[in-house]
Write an enzyme that holds these catalytic residues in place. Structure first.
Site, mmCIF file in Angstrom:
data_model
loop_
_atom_site.group_PDB
_atom_site.id
_atom_site.type_symbol
_atom_site.label_atom_id
_atom_site.label_comp_id
_atom_site.label_asym_id
_atom_site.label_seq_id
_atom_site.Cartn_x
_atom_site.Cartn_y
_atom_site.Cartn_z
ATOM 1 N N LYS A 164 0.863 -1.190 0.000
ATOM 2 C CA LYS A 164 0.000 0.000 0.000
ATOM 3 C C LYS A 164 0.888 1.225 0.000
ATOM 4 O O LYS A 164 1.994 1.215 0.559
ATOM 5 C CB LYS A 164 -0.874 0.029 1.249
ATOM 6 C CG LYS A 164 -2.131 0.854 1.093
ATOM 7 C CD LYS A 164 -3.169 0.078 0.307
ATOM 8 C CE LYS A 164 -4.541 0.638 0.381
ATOM 9 N NZ LYS A 164 -5.533 -0.362 -0.057
HETATM 10 N N1 GLU Z 1 -7.352 -0.354 -3.274
HETATM 11 C C1 GLU Z 1 -8.041 -1.573 -3.551
HETATM 12 C C2 GLU Z 1 -8.067 -2.467 -2.327
HETATM 13 O O1 GLU Z 1 -7.889 -2.005 -1.222
HETATM 14 C C3 GLU Z 1 -7.514 -2.271 -4.793
HETATM 15 C C4 GLU Z 1 -6.074 -2.654 -4.733
HETATM 16 C C5 GLU Z 1 -5.540 -3.226 -6.048
HETATM 17 O O2 GLU Z 1 -6.297 -3.411 -6.966
HETATM 18 O O3 GLU Z 1 -4.342 -3.487 -6.081
HETATM 19 O O4 GLU Z 1 -8.337 -3.644 -2.415
#
Ligand code: GLU
Length: 433
Positions: free
Chosen positions: A123
């Site tokens: 993240k």
């Molecule tokens: N931000 C989204 C999540 O928390 C998608 C993450 C992604 O597709 O890598 O799952």
């Protein structure tokens, strides 16, 4: 099993604001411990799961439109990459900080393991308020942030995606900045891109669609159907609005939705296409004709079959968990329920479908996007949606089987499954020394 609103109006004289939430990374550690109590893994196998593999903080100097220079703080955390490259979104929000990034990166690792896609968890984010920034400022922030973490991302290393406060537009700048620095086009470095740049059909609605499948399967397990169920949704960003649209289209009665301006409530069910058109026009839900205005806390306490929190962390906490009247909570957001609230809900017999299963549709279609980018051939949207359904139902079944096998709640079951799969990958790889 649609519930009637009863005396809901008189019960809502005042809304209690949500208590400021504690460190979400403490929640991660507590949840790992809960899974470990059932799994009893070797202490040496468990310890690495309590630490992020890599945590990076960068400074992002950016020229604002008023001619002043501001220096923002950016982050990228890879929590685990034993099953594949890091995967996870980029968040632009004023509250972004390292502990939040670590928690969200860990949740991505568990999420990818549960839906069984070959990624670890990551993240990133920048502490800023995208709602107060111009397109030009957002572009400059994005390009400088990506330049700062350039060496740490890539299609086989760590693959960003959208999250709170970012969009396909931002992902286009990520892809362009990375490609320009490399000297060749590399669409697989980021997912959630616009379709002309190698994005996937169905990605925009994927988290909402995944929530639809998971809600349907949960209701089925307790002998109910979508078309006889009421739903309240907190949050009207990409996740909440698409979940509302798709649940409504599938026959559920969506009685309340909310954004920062408040919640609109109609016990007979909202006409979602009209709500969506109103929101597109006014950029807020407040004032939608023919509905009662509630606040976000009141929405959480509505007597509905399904409560779908799709806003931020810690919304369902020790202050309000005993007052929730939903039968099922399906977590659209990441970390919307604190561990204390979880225990209260579990004692009260409220079934909580955890984030790391419920909202995994986004990353599943991110995986499909990455696969399509890497072989340069794109599927039709119905094919993407079909494959998404297959993945979500398989993950749901795996979590449910684990829940029944160990006689635990769905979150602990999801953690058991994830922790077990990650420990297995780590042990197969062995320790590099
Ligand atoms: N931000 C989204 C999540 O928390 C998608 C993450 C992604 O597709 O890598 O799952």
């Amino acid at each position: 099993m649609a519930t009637t609103p009863g005396r809901v109006r008189s019960a809502f004289k005042s809304g209690t604001p949500a208590r400021v939430h504690r460190n979400p990374f403490d929640d991660v550690l507590e949840q790992i411990d809960r899974a470990a109590e059932v799994l009893h893994p070797d202490a040496d196998a468990l310890e690495p799961l309590r630490h992020a593999r890599r945590q990076v903080i960068v400074s992002i100097p950016v020229m604002m439109d008023d001619g002043r220079l501001r220096v923002l703080e950016g982050y990228r955390v890879v929590y685990d990459n034993s099953r594949g490259p890091g995967k996870g979104g980029i968040r632009y929000h004023p509250d972004v900080n390292l502990d939040e990034m670590k928690a969200l990166a860990a949740w991505m690792a568990w999420k990818c393991a549960i839906v069984d896609i070959p990624f670890g968890g990551a993240k990133g984010g920048v502490a800023c308020d995208p709602l107060k920034m111009s397109d030009g400022e957002l572009e400059r922030v994005t390009r400088r942030y990506i330049s700062e973490i350039f060496d740490l991302i890539g299609p086989t290393v760590d693959i960003p995606a959208p999250d709170v406060g970012t969009s396909p537009r931002v992902m286009a700048w990520v892809m362009d900045t990375f490609s320009m620095k490399k000297g060749y086009v590399e669409p697989g470095v980021v997912t959630g891109k616009p379709i002309p740049l190698g994005g996937s059909g169905g990605r925009l609605e994927a988290t909402g669609r995944g929530l639809l499948f998971v809600t349907r399967e949960t209701l089925r397990r307790i002998g109910h159907v979508l078309s006889d169920s009421t739903v309240a949704i907190q949050g009207f960003g990409n996740v909440g609005s698409n979940a509302a649209k798709l649940l409504h289209a599938a026959g559920a009665r969506v009685v309340a939705v909310s954004d920062v301006s408040g919640a609109v409530y109609d016990p007979h069910g909202l006409d979602m296409p009209r709500v969506l058109a109103y929101y597109r026009e006014t950029r807020q839900l407040r004032g939608f004709p023919g509905t009662e205005l509630l606040d976000n806390q009141q929405l959480l306490r509505l007597p509905v079959d399904v409560l779908l929190p799709a806003a931020m962390e810690g919304q369902i906490n020790a202050d309000n968990a005993s007052e929730l009247r939903a039968r099922i909570v399906v977590e659209g957001a990441n970390g919307p329920t604190t561990p204390e609230a979880d225990q209260i809900l579990s004692k009260r017999g409220v079934l909580v479908v955890p984030d790391i299963l419920a909202n995994a549709g986004g990353v599943v279609v991110s995986y499909f996007e990455w696969v399509q980018d890497r072989y340069g051939y794109f599927w039709k949207e119905p094919e993407v949606n079909e494959r998404l359904e297959e993945k979500m139902v398989a993950a749901f079944d795996a979590v449910w089987t684990t829940k029944e096998k160990f006689e635990v709640d769905a979150r602990t079951a999801a953690y058991i499954l994830a922790v077990d799969r990650i420990i297995e990958a780590r042990s197969l790889r062995g320790l590099y020394a």
